[in-house]
Motif scaffolding. Structure first.
Motif, PDB file in Angstrom:
ATOM      1  N   GLY A   1       0.838  -1.194   0.000  1.00  0.00           N
ATOM      2  CA  GLY A   1       0.000   0.000   0.000  1.00  0.00           C
ATOM      3  C   GLY A   1       0.869   1.239   0.000  1.00  0.00           C
ATOM      4  N   GLN A   2       0.230   2.366  -0.260  1.00  0.00           N
ATOM      5  CA  GLN A   2       0.959   3.625  -0.250  1.00  0.00           C
ATOM      6  C   GLN A   2      -0.008   4.726   0.177  1.00  0.00           C
ATOM      7  N   ALA A   3       0.501   5.644   1.000  1.00  0.00           N
ATOM      8  CA  ALA A   3      -0.354   6.754   1.446  1.00  0.00           C
ATOM      9  C   ALA A   3       0.164   8.052   0.853  1.00  0.00           C
ATOM     10  N   HIS A   4      -0.727   8.991   0.659  1.00  0.00           N
ATOM     11  CA  HIS A   4      -0.361  10.327   0.193  1.00  0.00           C
ATOM     12  C   HIS A   4      -0.929  11.296   1.235  1.00  0.00           C
ATOM     13  N   PRO A   5      -0.183  11.488   2.370  1.00  0.00           N
ATOM     14  CA  PRO A   5      -0.750  12.248   3.493  1.00  0.00           C
ATOM     15  C   PRO A   5      -1.117  13.684   3.126  1.00  0.00           C
ATOM     16  N   ILE A   6      -0.376  14.306   2.215  1.00  0.00           N
ATOM     17  CA  ILE A   6      -0.683  15.712   1.882  1.00  0.00           C
ATOM     18  C   ILE A   6      -2.056  15.811   1.231  1.00  0.00           C
ATOM     19  N   LYS A   7      -2.369  14.826   0.384  1.00  0.00           N
ATOM     20  CA  LYS A   7      -3.680  14.838  -0.281  1.00  0.00           C
ATOM     21  C   LYS A   7      -4.741  14.053   0.513  1.00  0.00           C
ATOM     22  N   SER A   8      -4.337  13.464   1.629  1.00  0.00           N
ATOM     23  CA  SER A   8      -5.251  12.609   2.426  1.00  0.00           C
ATOM     24  C   SER A   8      -5.824  11.461   1.598  1.00  0.00           C
ATOM     25  N   LEU A   9      -4.974  10.853   0.783  1.00  0.00           N
ATOM     26  CA  LEU A   9      -5.386   9.728  -0.058  1.00  0.00           C
ATOM     27  C   LEU A   9      -4.496   8.520   0.234  1.00  0.00           C
ATOM     28  N   GLY A  10      -5.013   7.329  -0.075  1.00  0.00           N
ATOM     29  CA  GLY A  10      -4.205   6.123   0.082  1.00  0.00           C
ATOM     30  C   GLY A  10      -4.661   5.070  -0.896  1.00  0.00           C
ATOM     31  N   VAL A  11      -3.811   4.095  -1.149  1.00  0.00           N
ATOM     32  CA  VAL A  11      -4.216   2.932  -1.949  1.00  0.00           C
ATOM     33  C   VAL A  11      -3.607   1.684  -1.318  1.00  0.00           C
ATOM     34  N   TYR A  12      -4.442   0.650  -1.143  1.00  0.00           N
ATOM     35  CA  TYR A  12      -3.986  -0.570  -0.481  1.00  0.00           C
ATOM     36  C   TYR A  12      -4.460  -1.775  -1.251  1.00  0.00           C
ATOM     37  N   SER A  13      -3.549  -2.728  -1.385  1.00  0.00           N
ATOM     38  CA  SER A  13      -3.899  -3.959  -2.088  1.00  0.00           C
ATOM     39  C   SER A  13      -4.036  -5.087  -1.075  1.00  0.00           C
ATOM     40  N   PHE A  14      -5.115  -5.864  -1.200  1.00  0.00           N
ATOM     41  CA  PHE A  14      -5.299  -7.030  -0.334  1.00  0.00           C
ATOM     42  C   PHE A  14      -4.820  -8.302  -1.035  1.00  0.00           C
ATOM     43  N   ALA A  15      -4.266  -8.163  -2.266  1.00  0.00           N
ATOM     44  CA  ALA A  15      -3.910  -9.342  -3.064  1.00  0.00           C
ATOM     45  C   ALA A  15      -2.972 -10.283  -2.300  1.00  0.00           C
ATOM     46  N   ARG A  16      -1.907  -9.727  -1.762  1.00  0.00           N
ATOM     47  CA  ARG A  16      -0.883 -10.553  -1.116  1.00  0.00           C
ATOM     48  C   ARG A  16      -1.252 -10.933   0.308  1.00  0.00           C
ATOM     49  N   LEU A  17      -2.411 -10.493   0.787  1.00  0.00           N
ATOM     50  CA  LEU A  17      -2.874 -10.901   2.118  1.00  0.00           C
ATOM     51  C   LEU A  17      -3.577 -12.251   2.042  1.00  0.00           C
ATOM     52  N   ASP A  18      -3.950 -12.648   0.834  1.00  0.00           N
ATOM     53  CA  ASP A  18      -4.569 -13.956   0.605  1.00  0.00           C
ATOM     54  C   ASP A  18      -3.541 -15.034   0.952  1.00  0.00           C
ATOM     55  N   PRO A  19      -3.844 -15.920   1.932  1.00  0.00           N
ATOM     56  CA  PRO A  19      -2.852 -16.934   2.319  1.00  0.00           C
ATOM     57  C   PRO A  19      -2.461 -17.842   1.157  1.00  0.00           C
ATOM     58  N   LEU A  20      -3.291 -17.915   0.117  1.00  0.00           N
ATOM     59  CA  LEU A  20      -2.969 -18.771  -1.029  1.00  0.00           C
ATOM     60  C   LEU A  20      -2.471 -17.952  -2.218  1.00  0.00           C
ATOM     61  N   PHE A  21      -2.063 -16.703  -1.970  1.00  0.00           N
ATOM     62  CA  PHE A  21      -1.657 -15.820  -3.074  1.00  0.00           C
ATOM     63  C   PHE A  21      -0.569 -16.447  -3.946  1.00  0.00           C
ATOM     64  N   LEU A  22       0.462 -16.983  -3.280  1.00  0.00           N
ATOM     65  CA  LEU A  22       1.582 -17.498  -4.064  1.00  0.00           C
ATOM     66  C   LEU A  22       1.206 -18.743  -4.856  1.00  0.00           C
ATOM     67  N   SER A  23       0.153 -19.431  -4.415  1.00  0.00           N
ATOM     68  CA  SER A  23      -0.288 -20.611  -5.160  1.00  0.00           C
ATOM     69  C   SER A  23      -1.285 -20.238  -6.242  1.00  0.00           C
ATOM     70  N   SER A  24      -1.707 -18.958  -6.269  1.00  0.00           N
ATOM     71  CA  SER A  24      -2.829 -18.600  -7.129  1.00  0.00           C
ATOM     72  C   SER A  24      -2.502 -18.755  -8.606  1.00  0.00           C
TER      73      SER A  24
END
Ligand SMILES: [Zn+2]
Ligand SMILES: [Zn+2]
Length: 309
Positions: A176-199
């Protein structure tokens, strides 16, 4: 560079004078009697504190932060913008994750925006057979479409996606990455999947067990709360084992708790002025409902300590 865990004097200085806090908050930020907050273990290998120099952020330095989101007047809404599909059985359960964010950031509204698809003008690439999107494309989209949201209510807006993301060409990926000056962020849940590497090997949905589902939920909740914590001015914590510790890999992430240590809790309280008992009760109930058993036990134990005032 080697990390030296802070001693009790250093932690007390970071926490500051709590005598003017309401009684329940004073109890919530004390570690006496229950020993609910653990010291940071010595980092090893590629653990976050082994490879990143963190100075820590005291309560005083938090108060002096220039760029942090602070709710005021009508500006009290955290907008969550899902991008791309969340319909896959292994995707993060959006509505449930949002319920946890609502309980945690009491004093704010948390609003889930309608899903949008990836557009052709978003920068992407293929890496190891997987499509990845560049984080600045999400920031561009969120900035460009600000007028479509209620700008009189918007405090922060973050995009979340099940797609893999990267910040610049030389990086393999980023969570993920935050942009505090603009109060924006982007976060990916892709790699939080316990089976991501097997996907890549087309894992059958039936292989995604209830245990996987709980790991996924726990990771998604802690990632969103941690990252929103950054937008509210909380830097990485070095005082205790805490939701705001930095994490370099999934093992480290799974070792971190879904609660704030006394120093970080006090920072969040100074912004939101919530009732810690109400927040903890709501959070404990959600943990119980959705199977986060250890977290439920922790929050209930802390509630008992707070009520013993
Ligand atoms: Zn972080
Ligand atoms: Zn902390």
């Amino acid at each position: 560079m080697s990390f030296v865990p802070p001693d009790t004097k250093c932690i007390a200085e970071a926490l500051g004078d709590v005598s003017k806090l309401p009684r329940d908050m004073q109890m919530a930020v004390t570690n006496k009697l229950s020993e609910s907050f653990q010291s940071i273990p010595e980092p090893h290998g590629c653990d976050w504190l082994a490879v990143n120099e963190e100075m820590g952020q005291t309560m005083k330095s938090f108060e002096q932060m220039a760029y942090k989101a602070v709710p005021r007047a009508t500006f009290k809404t955290i907008y969550i913008q899902p991008v791309g599909s969340f319909d896959h059985p292994r995707a993060g359960p959006l509505e449930i994750i949002i319920e946890f964010a609502r309980a945690f950031f009491s004093g704010c509204q948390v609003e889930l925006l309608p899903k949008i698809n990836f557009s052709k003008d978003m920068i992407s690439r293929m890496l190891y057979g997987r499509i990845q999107y560049r984080t600045d494309s999400f920031f561009d989209y969120l900035s460009r479409t600000r007028h479509k949201r209620n700008i009189m209510r918007e405090l922060v807006c973050v995009a979340i996606t099940m797609a893999d993301i990267y910040p610049e060409d030389s990086w393999n990926f980023v969570y993920g990455q935050a942009h505090p000056i603009k109060s924006l962020g982007v976060y990916s849940f892709a790699r939080l999947d316990p089976l991501f590497l097997s996907s890549q090997k087309k894992v059958m949905t039936s292989q995604f067990t209830d245990e996987h589902r709980i790991i996924m939920l726990r990771r998604c909740v802690s990632t969103l709360l941690h990252e929103l914590g950054h937008l509210f001015g909380l830097l990485h914590c070095i005082y205790y084992v805490c939701l705001m510790n930095g994490a370099n890999h999934e093992i480290e992430m799974d070792g971190q708790p879904v609660y704030l240590c006394p120093v970080c809790l006090r920072k969040l309280y100074s912004t939101f002025r919530f009732s810690v008992q109400i927040v903890y009760e709501k959070f404990a109930n959600l943990c119980e409902t959705y199977g986060l058993e250890e977290e439920c036990v922790w929050y209930r134990k802390r509630l008992d300590c707070i009520k013993e005032q």
